[in-house]
Design a protein around this motif. Structure first.
Motif, PDB file in Angstrom:
ATOM      1  N   ASN A   1       0.810  -1.211   0.000  1.00 41.39           N
ATOM      2  CA  ASN A   1       0.000   0.000   0.000  1.00 41.39           C
ATOM      3  C   ASN A   1       0.852   1.273   0.000  1.00 41.39           C
ATOM      4  OD1 ASN A   1      -2.341   1.506  -0.099  1.00 41.39           O
ATOM      5  ND2 ASN A   1      -2.543   1.624   2.124  1.00 41.39           N
ATOM      6  N   ASP A   2       1.732   1.348  -0.983  1.00 43.82           N
ATOM      7  CA  ASP A   2       2.629   2.498  -1.104  1.00 43.82           C
ATOM      8  C   ASP A   2       1.812   3.697  -1.620  1.00 43.82           C
ATOM      9  OD1 ASP A   2       4.619   4.337  -1.760  1.00 43.82           O
ATOM     10  OD2 ASP A   2       5.991   2.790  -2.489  1.00 43.82           O
ATOM     11  N   LEU A   3       1.737   4.749  -0.820  1.00 44.14           N
ATOM     12  CA  LEU A   3       0.891   5.894  -1.172  1.00 44.14           C
ATOM     13  C   LEU A   3       1.580   6.864  -2.121  1.00 44.14           C
ATOM     14  CD1 LEU A   3      -0.617   6.558   2.383  1.00 44.14           C
ATOM     15  CD2 LEU A   3      -1.505   5.089   0.563  1.00 44.14           C
ATOM     16  N   GLY A   4       2.879   6.614  -2.404  1.00 52.43           N
ATOM     17  CA  GLY A   4       3.582   7.423  -3.388  1.00 52.43           C
ATOM     18  C   GLY A   4       3.789   8.855  -2.937  1.00 52.43           C
ATOM     19  N   ARG A   5       3.594   9.757  -3.866  1.00 57.48           N
ATOM     20  CA  ARG A   5       3.850  11.183  -3.649  1.00 57.48           C
ATOM     21  C   ARG A   5       3.036  11.740  -2.453  1.00 57.48           C
ATOM     22  NH1 ARG A   5       7.570  15.051  -4.926  1.00 57.48           N
ATOM     23  NH2 ARG A   5       6.661  17.069  -5.401  1.00 57.48           N
ATOM     24  N   TYR A   6       1.936  11.101  -2.148  1.00 63.37           N
ATOM     25  CA  TYR A   6       1.092  11.511  -1.016  1.00 63.37           C
ATOM     26  C   TYR A   6       1.896  11.564   0.287  1.00 63.37           C
ATOM     27  CZ  TYR A   6      -2.673  11.289   2.479  1.00 63.37           C
ATOM     28  OH  TYR A   6      -3.497  11.525   3.547  1.00 63.37           O
ATOM     29  N   ASN A   7       2.874  10.656   0.407  1.00 60.25           N
ATOM     30  CA  ASN A   7       3.677  10.603   1.637  1.00 60.25           C
ATOM     31  C   ASN A   7       4.351  11.934   1.974  1.00 60.25           C
ATOM     32  OD1 ASN A   7       3.174   7.893   2.171  1.00 60.25           O
ATOM     33  ND2 ASN A   7       4.829   7.207   0.831  1.00 60.25           N
TER      34      ASN A   7
ATOM     35  N   GLU B   1       0.861  14.767   2.144  1.00 59.36           N
ATOM     36  CA  GLU B   1      -0.470  14.214   2.407  1.00 59.36           C
ATOM     37  C   GLU B   1      -1.586  14.984   1.699  1.00 59.36           C
ATOM     38  OE1 GLU B   1      -0.945  13.122   6.492  1.00 59.36           O
ATOM     39  OE2 GLU B   1       0.896  11.935   6.441  1.00 59.36           O
ATOM     40  N   ILE B   2      -1.308  15.355   0.453  1.00 64.09           N
ATOM     41  CA  ILE B   2      -2.328  15.994  -0.380  1.00 64.09           C
ATOM     42  C   ILE B   2      -3.083  14.867  -1.099  1.00 64.09           C
ATOM     43  CG2 ILE B   2      -2.727  17.527  -2.361  1.00 64.09           C
ATOM     44  CD1 ILE B   2      -0.021  18.849  -1.653  1.00 64.09           C
ATOM     45  N   PRO B   3      -4.412  14.800  -0.932  1.00 65.54           N
ATOM     46  CA  PRO B   3      -5.170  13.683  -1.523  1.00 65.54           C
ATOM     47  C   PRO B   3      -4.926  13.487  -3.022  1.00 65.54           C
ATOM     48  CG  PRO B   3      -6.571  14.951  -0.050  1.00 65.54           C
ATOM     49  CD  PRO B   3      -5.271  15.691  -0.136  1.00 65.54           C
ATOM     50  N   GLN B   4      -4.765  14.575  -3.778  1.00 74.05           N
ATOM     51  CA  GLN B   4      -4.532  14.422  -5.226  1.00 74.05           C
ATOM     52  C   GLN B   4      -3.199  13.724  -5.534  1.00 74.05           C
ATOM     53  OE1 GLN B   4      -5.848  17.138  -3.601  1.00 74.05           O
ATOM     54  NE2 GLN B   4      -5.783  18.834  -5.075  1.00 74.05           N
ATOM     55  N   ASP B   5      -2.321  13.625  -4.545  1.00 69.93           N
ATOM     56  CA  ASP B   5      -1.016  13.001  -4.780  1.00 69.93           C
ATOM     57  C   ASP B   5      -1.013  11.491  -4.533  1.00 69.93           C
ATOM     58  OD1 ASP B   5       0.154  15.363  -5.488  1.00 69.93           O
ATOM     59  OD2 ASP B   5       1.148  15.709  -3.559  1.00 69.93           O
TER      60      ASP B   5
ATOM     61  N   GLY C   1      -4.403  -3.058 -18.966  1.00 66.95           N
ATOM     62  CA  GLY C   1      -4.287  -3.519 -17.579  1.00 66.95           C
ATOM     63  C   GLY C   1      -4.598  -2.473 -16.519  1.00 66.95           C
ATOM     64  N   MET C   2      -5.100  -1.319 -16.927  1.00 63.99           N
ATOM     65  CA  MET C   2      -5.204  -0.221 -15.957  1.00 63.99           C
ATOM     66  C   MET C   2      -6.401  -0.317 -15.035  1.00 63.99           C
ATOM     67  SD  MET C   2      -3.924   3.114 -17.914  1.00 63.99           S
ATOM     68  CE  MET C   2      -2.441   3.027 -18.907  1.00 63.99           C
ATOM     69  N   VAL C   3      -6.202   0.239 -13.839  1.00 62.76           N
ATOM     70  CA  VAL C   3      -7.247   0.285 -12.827  1.00 62.76           C
ATOM     71  C   VAL C   3      -7.327   1.742 -12.357  1.00 62.76           C
ATOM     72  CG1 VAL C   3      -7.948  -0.657 -10.600  1.00 62.76           C
ATOM     73  CG2 VAL C   3      -6.409  -1.960 -12.047  1.00 62.76           C
ATOM     74  N   ASP C   4      -8.532   2.196 -12.070  1.00 59.60           N
ATOM     75  CA  ASP C   4      -8.659   3.566 -11.562  1.00 59.60           C
ATOM     76  C   ASP C   4      -8.635   3.549 -10.040  1.00 59.60           C
ATOM     77  OD1 ASP C   4      -9.056   6.178 -11.046  1.00 59.60           O
ATOM     78  OD2 ASP C   4     -11.023   6.346 -12.021  1.00 59.60           O
ATOM     79  N   THR C   5      -7.556   4.052  -9.483  1.00 61.17           N
ATOM     80  CA  THR C   5      -7.447   4.105  -8.021  1.00 61.17           C
ATOM     81  C   THR C   5      -7.787   5.513  -7.527  1.00 61.17           C
ATOM     82  OG1 THR C   5      -5.084   4.478  -8.316  1.00 61.17           O
ATOM     83  CG2 THR C   5      -5.775   2.229  -7.805  1.00 61.17           C
ATOM     84  N   GLY C   6      -8.467   6.277  -8.374  1.00 61.54           N
ATOM     85  CA  GLY C   6      -8.952   7.595  -7.948  1.00 61.54           C
ATOM     86  C   GLY C   6      -8.163   8.763  -8.495  1.00 61.54           C
ATOM     87  N   THR C   7      -6.893   8.533  -8.772  1.00 62.85           N
ATOM     88  CA  THR C   7      -6.069   9.668  -9.218  1.00 62.85           C
ATOM     89  C   THR C   7      -5.410   9.378 -10.564  1.00 62.85           C
ATOM     90  OG1 THR C   7      -4.264   8.755  -7.914  1.00 62.85           O
ATOM     91  CG2 THR C   7      -5.511  10.575  -6.921  1.00 62.85           C
ATOM     92  N   ILE C   8      -5.973   8.433 -11.296  1.00 63.96           N
ATOM     93  CA  ILE C   8      -5.355   8.067 -12.587  1.00 63.96           C
ATOM     94  C   ILE C   8      -5.195   9.301 -13.465  1.00 63.96           C
ATOM     95  CG2 ILE C   8      -7.549   7.473 -13.722  1.00 63.96           C
ATOM     96  CD1 ILE C   8      -5.938   5.105 -15.041  1.00 63.96           C
TER      97      ILE C   8
END
Ligand code: HEC
Ligand code: HEC
Length: 348
Positions: free
Chosen positions: A247-253, A256-260, A297-304
């Motif tokens: 569950n790597d949140l990426g740039r959000y880390n 903590e901006i939701p769009q990231d 293969g793509m999935v929409d995780t909300g910020t695609i």
């Protein structure tokens, strides 16, 4: 009598030799030989500020020694080069997630070390804003504190000499350590692939399939993998499903901006044919799987990324079988054998 005179003479001569050696070492100290940085003509300007850390022969040599030094880790066995191997453009060959000291598994795939002087931020989420900041202190990587590393280097005559030649005050400090590593890494430029030779009109010519792949790549990939570094250095979500274990949140880390959420740095594709496995967690093992991911293969995780959403709302980039094959043929022209075999970067 003669023998003991001989002995005295030998001892005397050795004494002189030893004195002159030590004097020599001290005298030699800091006499920097500056190394000029040659920017490839098809590259953007260097981002790394060389005025703050000028390249010198001894600085680069020290950086290289440190890059291959196991003592930078707590167990003496994990050098930078353990996870950043030259043959795979300084990635961790065959490892999805890099493991470090005591076999601890990290949570990301090791990135290549190449053309870093042209990047404005580092690591998959851009958390590291300067090349002079390294992951030495990360428990999962080298398991060692900077102050312990400094202590080990200070106890080593060889490193005392090298630091005194590389830096004016000769001191073994963490900032000098990191600066020397940066000097070495800034010299690690990959710019002699077939792609470069075509770009610079140096006589190389694409085959038909490579030329077709280049055309498709320009149409379908360069909105993100842009320019001669093949990255616009932005952070994007390219439609990977969330890895439930990490569950790597990426740039959000960072902020903590939701769009990231789930956004990662667009990676350079230089030498991509040898840097498998792919993506921030190494989940895709080959380029065919990467192209399949983009096509279907793509999935929409909300910020695609919006550019990956088609007019009818479905996700992905339309790619025929031939487009996939030809894009891969083009990506293979990004392999730079001169870089992968350059002795300047090789372990002694
Ligand atoms: C145990 C494996 C491991 C070791 C040892 C290691 N690295 Fe890394 N390196 C990684 C991983 C994994 C990443 C990606 C980290 C992330 O995105 O959070 C990385 C990222 C980097 C980056 C960022 C590259 C980029 O494109 O942004 C640099 C620079 C780097 N490492 C240099 C070094 C240096 C110098 C050393 C030695 C002092 C070192 N690494 C030791 C695994 C390792
Ligand atoms: C919307 C931006 C975007 C587009 C368009 C895009 N990519 Fe990517 N690409 C990314 C991002 C972001 C990553 C890293 C994703 C991650 O690991 O979470 C990536 C990763 C990759 C990787 C893995 C590299 C590595 O070192 O792990 C390859 C290969 C790749 N892309 C090729 C392509 C190709 C070929 C195309 C065109 C068919 C393409 N990309 C289109 C953003 C994009």
């Amino acid at each position: 009598m003669i023998l003991s005179d001989m002995k005295k003479y030998i001892l005397f001569a050795l004494g002189i030799l030893m004195i002159s050696c030590t004097e020599n070492d001290i005298e030699k100290g800091y006499e920097p030989i500056l190394v000029s940085f040659q920017k490839p003509s098809n590259f953007p300007d260097l981002v790394y500020n060389l005025d703050a850390n000028p390249l010198t022969e001894d600085g680069i040599a020290l950086g290289k020694a440190l890059f291959y030094e196991g003592d930078l880790s707590s167990n003496g066995a994990i050098a930078c080069a353990f996870c950043h191997e030259q043959a795979s453009a300084f990635t961790h060959h065959g490892h999805t997630l890099s493991h470090g000291v005591n076999g601890n598994i990290g949570f990301r795939n090791a990135q290549p070390i190449q053309n870093l002087g042209f990047q404005n931020a580092f690591t998959w989420d851009g958390a590291s804003s300067h090349l002079d900041l390294q992951p030495i202190t990360s428990d999962l990587e080298m398991g060692e504190t900077l102050s312990n590393v400094i202590g080990k280097l200070q106890a080593d005559q060889g490193y005392r000499n090298m630091f005194s030649k590389a830096f004016e005050d000769g001191e073994i400090t963490s900032s000098h350590l990191l600066q020397a590593l940066s000097q070495f890494m800034v010299t690690m430029v990959s710019s002699n692939s077939k792609y470069d030779k075509v770009e610079r009109n140096e006589g190389a010519v694409y085959t038909t399939i490579e030329a077709d792949g280049f055309a498709s790549f320009n149409q379908k990939c360069t909105s993100c993998h842009a320019g001669s570094l093949q990255t616009d250095q932005s952070y994007r979500n390219n439609g990977l499903a969330v890895n439930p274990r990490l569950n790597d949140l990426g740039r959000y880390n960072l902020l903590e901006i939701p769009q990231d959420l789930y956004k990662f740095k667009v990676p350079s594709l230089r030498n991509v044919a040898v840097t498998f496995p792919y993506m921030h967690d190494g989940r895709l093992s080959d380029l065919e799987s990467v192209l399949d991911h983009y096509a279907s293969g793509m999935v929409d995780t909300g910020t695609i990324d919006p550019s990956l959403v088609k007019a009818d709302g479905s996700l992905g980039i339309d790619l025929t079988t031939y487009e996939k094959e030809s894009i891969i043929a083009f990506l293979e022209t990004l392999t730079d054998q001169e870089f992968l075999n350059d002795e300047r970067f090789a372990e002694f």
